[in-house]
Design a protein around this motif. Structure first.
Motif, PDB file in Angstrom:
ATOM      1  N   UNK A 206       0.828  -1.202   0.000  1.00 35.85           N
ATOM      2  CA  UNK A 206       0.000   0.000   0.000  1.00 35.85           C
ATOM      3  C   UNK A 206       0.870   1.263   0.000  1.00 35.85           C
ATOM      4  N   UNK A 207       1.928   1.272   0.817  1.00 37.85           N
ATOM      5  CA  UNK A 207       2.809   2.440   0.847  1.00 37.85           C
ATOM      6  C   UNK A 207       3.525   2.636  -0.487  1.00 37.85           C
ATOM      7  N   UNK A 208       3.942   1.537  -1.096  1.00 38.71           N
ATOM      8  CA  UNK A 208       4.604   1.641  -2.400  1.00 38.71           C
ATOM      9  C   UNK A 208       3.660   2.275  -3.420  1.00 38.71           C
ATOM     10  N   UNK A 209       2.420   1.804  -3.462  1.00 35.80           N
ATOM     11  CA  UNK A 209       1.448   2.346  -4.413  1.00 35.80           C
ATOM     12  C   UNK A 209       1.173   3.821  -4.140  1.00 35.80           C
ATOM     13  N   UNK A 210       1.017   4.162  -2.863  1.00 31.37           N
ATOM     14  CA  UNK A 210       0.783   5.568  -2.507  1.00 31.37           C
ATOM     15  C   UNK A 210       1.975   6.438  -2.883  1.00 31.37           C
ATOM     16  N   UNK A 211       3.185   5.897  -2.662  1.00 30.13           N
ATOM     17  CA  UNK A 211       4.392   6.658  -2.947  1.00 30.13           C
ATOM     18  C   UNK A 211       4.562   6.965  -4.414  1.00 30.13           C
ATOM     19  N   UNK A 212       4.289   5.981  -5.272  1.00 31.62           N
ATOM     20  CA  UNK A 212       4.407   6.203  -6.714  1.00 31.62           C
ATOM     21  C   UNK A 212       3.450   7.301  -7.154  1.00 31.62           C
ATOM     22  N   UNK A 213       2.224   7.268  -6.625  1.00 32.85           N
ATOM     23  CA  UNK A 213       1.242   8.304  -6.970  1.00 32.85           C
ATOM     24  C   UNK A 213       1.693   9.666  -6.446  1.00 32.85           C
ATOM     25  N   UNK A 214       2.175   9.698  -5.200  1.00 34.31           N
ATOM     26  CA  UNK A 214       2.609  10.964  -4.614  1.00 34.31           C
ATOM     27  C   UNK A 214       3.780  11.564  -5.390  1.00 34.31           C
ATOM     28  N   UNK A 215       4.706  10.723  -5.808  1.00 29.36           N
ATOM     29  CA  UNK A 215       5.882  11.211  -6.542  1.00 29.36           C
ATOM     30  C   UNK A 215       5.502  11.860  -7.861  1.00 29.36           C
ATOM     31  N   UNK A 216       4.387  11.421  -8.446  1.00 30.03           N
ATOM     32  CA  UNK A 216       3.968  12.002  -9.726  1.00 30.03           C
ATOM     33  C   UNK A 216       3.518  13.450  -9.588  1.00 30.03           C
ATOM     34  N   UNK A 217       3.298  13.905  -8.368  1.00 29.98           N
ATOM     35  CA  UNK A 217       2.946  15.319  -8.162  1.00 29.98           C
ATOM     36  C   UNK A 217       4.114  16.243  -8.494  1.00 29.98           C
ATOM     37  N   UNK A 218       5.315  15.704  -8.522  1.00 31.41           N
ATOM     38  CA  UNK A 218       6.515  16.514  -8.672  1.00 31.41           C
ATOM     39  C   UNK A 218       7.128  16.256 -10.046  1.00 31.41           C
ATOM     40  N   UNK A 219       6.919  17.198 -10.981  1.00 30.49           N
ATOM     41  CA  UNK A 219       7.389  17.030 -12.353  1.00 30.49           C
ATOM     42  C   UNK A 219       8.111  18.295 -12.806  1.00 30.49           C
ATOM     43  N   UNK A 220       9.286  18.115 -13.414  1.00 26.88           N
ATOM     44  CA  UNK A 220      10.050  19.275 -13.872  1.00 26.88           C
ATOM     45  C   UNK A 220       9.314  20.051 -14.955  1.00 26.88           C
ATOM     46  N   UNK A 221       8.537  19.362 -15.801  1.00 28.26           N
ATOM     47  CA  UNK A 221       7.769  20.083 -16.822  1.00 28.26           C
ATOM     48  C   UNK A 221       6.814  21.081 -16.173  1.00 28.26           C
TER      49      UNK A 221
END
Length: 223
Positions: free
Chosen positions: A191-206
């Motif tokens: 569950x933490x892994x899945x949440x983390x991948x989603x959370x990380x997508x909030x941060x994009x250089x574009x």
């Protein structure tokens, strides 16, 4: 800026940092072989390990990880990626006094591709900093599909949110308990892994670059 320098809030714009695209989950078909090859290249033994990343300096709070490691099974090790920094001598002295020196490995000069693989093979990324302005390693680890145990100091709780285990930076027992739960509770870890991948997508250089460009255009626009 608002509190210390009296800058009007409407003149303050927050632009988020972001991980490089290198940091992402490894393809399942090749993940094991990739992590094994990188570990072999850096002399990292088989078995479970925690990873921490950053210059070795006081605010990174590494001695609390050493203390947490003492509370975990002997097989669990700590892999720290980072070079010595200011006031690092007391930190190395704390390591020598910790009783876990044989379970700690420090690597320098690791490039992003190998770092991504080292994140990917870890039990968790441990980041108990006393202060961070952002905390890029936490986002890099989440982007790689690795659970994060981070302190509530500075920006880290805001960056990680409910996608990781948030602890007091001085509480080695909480860090050890978090690592132990990740070892023993597979659904919690997933569950933490899945949440983390989603959370990380909030941060994009574009997104960050587009925001900076918008602000430059706004400031440069004629009245």
């Amino acid at each position: 800026m608002v509190d210390k320098f009296g800058v009007p809030p409407e003149k303050v714009v927050t632009v988020l940092s972001a991980p490089d695209d290198t940091f992402q989950p490894l393809p399942s078909a090749t993940a094991e072989a990739t992590t094994r090859a990188v570990r072999h290249r850096w002399g990292v033994a088989d078995g479970p390990y925690l990873v921490s990343v950053g210059t070795i300096q006081p605010r990174k709070n590494l001695p609390v990880i050493f203390e947490a490691l003492r509370q975990l099974p002997e097989a669990v090790r700590l892999l720290h990626v980072g070079r010595p920094g200011w006031l690092c001598d007391p930190i190395f002295a704390a390591l020598e006094a910790s009783g876990v020196t044989h379970r700690v490995q420090i690597l320098q000069g690791v490039d992003d591709e190998d770092l991504a693989a080292l994140y990917s093979g870890a039990l968790a990324c441990v980041f108990p900093s006393k202060y961070e302005g952002f905390g890029l390693p936490a986002v890099e680890a989440m982007a790689c599909g690795v659970p994060v145990i981070a302190s509530h100091a500075g920006s880290l709780a805001e960056v990680v949110q409910d996608a990781g285990i948030i602890v007091d930076p001085d509480d080695s027992t909480a860090i050890a308990a978090g690592a132990r739960r990740l070892m023993e509770d597979a659904p919690f870890r997933a569950d933490l892994i899945a949440r983390g991948v989603v959370q990380a997508r909030r941060f994009r250089w574009d997104d960050s670059g587009a925001q900076v460009l918008r602000e430059f255009k706004r400031v440069a626009a004629p009245e």
